[in-house]
Design a protein around this motif. Structure first.
Motif, PDB file in Angstrom:
ATOM      1  N   ALA A  25    -104.396  44.708  -6.949  1.00  0.00           N
ATOM      2  CA  ALA A  25    -104.327  45.622  -5.808  1.00  0.00           C
ATOM      3  C   ALA A  25    -103.026  45.432  -5.037  1.00  0.00           C
ATOM      4  O   ALA A  25    -102.411  46.404  -4.587  1.00  0.00           O
ATOM      5  CB  ALA A  25    -105.523  45.401  -4.898  1.00  0.00           C
ATOM      6  N   LEU A  26    -102.592  44.190  -4.882  1.00  0.00           N
ATOM      7  CA  LEU A  26    -101.344  43.917  -4.177  1.00  0.00           C
ATOM      8  C   LEU A  26    -100.145  44.488  -4.936  1.00  0.00           C
ATOM      9  O   LEU A  26     -99.238  45.067  -4.332  1.00  0.00           O
ATOM     10  CB  LEU A  26    -101.165  42.410  -3.975  1.00  0.00           C
ATOM     11  CG  LEU A  26     -99.954  41.965  -3.177  1.00  0.00           C
ATOM     12  CD1 LEU A  26    -100.023  42.514  -1.767  1.00  0.00           C
ATOM     13  CD2 LEU A  26     -99.880  40.445  -3.138  1.00  0.00           C
ATOM     14  N   VAL A  27    -100.145  44.366  -6.245  1.00  0.00           N
ATOM     15  CA  VAL A  27     -99.068  44.939  -7.054  1.00  0.00           C
ATOM     16  C   VAL A  27     -99.068  46.463  -6.921  1.00  0.00           C
ATOM     17  O   VAL A  27     -98.006  47.084  -6.783  1.00  0.00           O
ATOM     18  CB  VAL A  27     -99.206  44.503  -8.527  1.00  0.00           C
ATOM     19  CG1 VAL A  27     -98.302  45.298  -9.443  1.00  0.00           C
ATOM     20  CG2 VAL A  27     -98.927  43.014  -8.670  1.00  0.00           C
ATOM     21  N   ALA A  28    -100.251  47.075  -6.948  1.00  0.00           N
ATOM     22  CA  ALA A  28    -100.344  48.526  -6.810  1.00  0.00           C
ATOM     23  C   ALA A  28     -99.823  48.987  -5.450  1.00  0.00           C
ATOM     24  O   ALA A  28     -99.097  49.984  -5.363  1.00  0.00           O
ATOM     25  CB  ALA A  28    -101.784  48.975  -7.002  1.00  0.00           C
ATOM     26  N   VAL A  29    -100.160  48.260  -4.399  1.00  0.00           N
ATOM     27  CA  VAL A  29     -99.661  48.608  -3.063  1.00  0.00           C
ATOM     28  C   VAL A  29     -98.138  48.485  -3.015  1.00  0.00           C
ATOM     29  O   VAL A  29     -97.453  49.325  -2.432  1.00  0.00           O
ATOM     30  CB  VAL A  29    -100.335  47.733  -1.986  1.00  0.00           C
ATOM     31  CG1 VAL A  29     -99.620  47.837  -0.646  1.00  0.00           C
ATOM     32  CG2 VAL A  29    -101.792  48.111  -1.835  1.00  0.00           C
ATOM     33  N   GLY A  30     -97.595  47.455  -3.641  1.00  0.00           N
ATOM     34  CA  GLY A  30     -96.140  47.284  -3.689  1.00  0.00           C
ATOM     35  C   GLY A  30     -95.452  48.420  -4.432  1.00  0.00           C
ATOM     36  O   GLY A  30     -94.414  48.918  -3.994  1.00  0.00           O
ATOM     37  N   ILE A  31     -96.039  48.835  -5.549  1.00  0.00           N
ATOM     38  CA  ILE A  31     -95.452  49.941  -6.317  1.00  0.00           C
ATOM     39  C   ILE A  31     -95.509  51.235  -5.509  1.00  0.00           C
ATOM     40  O   ILE A  31     -94.535  51.996  -5.463  1.00  0.00           O
ATOM     41  CB  ILE A  31     -96.173  50.090  -7.673  1.00  0.00           C
ATOM     42  CG1 ILE A  31     -95.824  48.917  -8.576  1.00  0.00           C
ATOM     43  CG2 ILE A  31     -95.826  51.410  -8.343  1.00  0.00           C
ATOM     44  CD1 ILE A  31     -96.631  48.854  -9.851  1.00  0.00           C
TER      45      ILE A  31
END
Length: 59
Positions: A25-31
């Motif tokens: 989820a954190l990676v998705a938010v960053g992208i």
């Protein structure tokens, strides 16, 4: 019954899955944040490349 509760308490496999879910989820938010921030400039860059390549091909 006590052994079952002890085994359930010491089992950490669910915690690992939750950690991987949070990382995803954190990676998705960053992208999403990066695409939102750079979206306009990337669109402008692709439009410039498209128009220059069309002009170079004579169209």
């Amino acid at each position: 019954m006590l052994r079952t509760l002890t085994d359930f308490y010491s089992d950490e496999s669910g915690a690992t899955a939750i950690e991987y879910g949070l990382i995803g989820a954190l990676v998705a938010v960053g992208i999403i944040a990066a695409l939102t921030t750079f979206g306009g400039s990337l669109s402008g860059m692709f439009n410039a490349v498209s128009s220059k390549s069309a002009a170079a091909m004579g169209g």
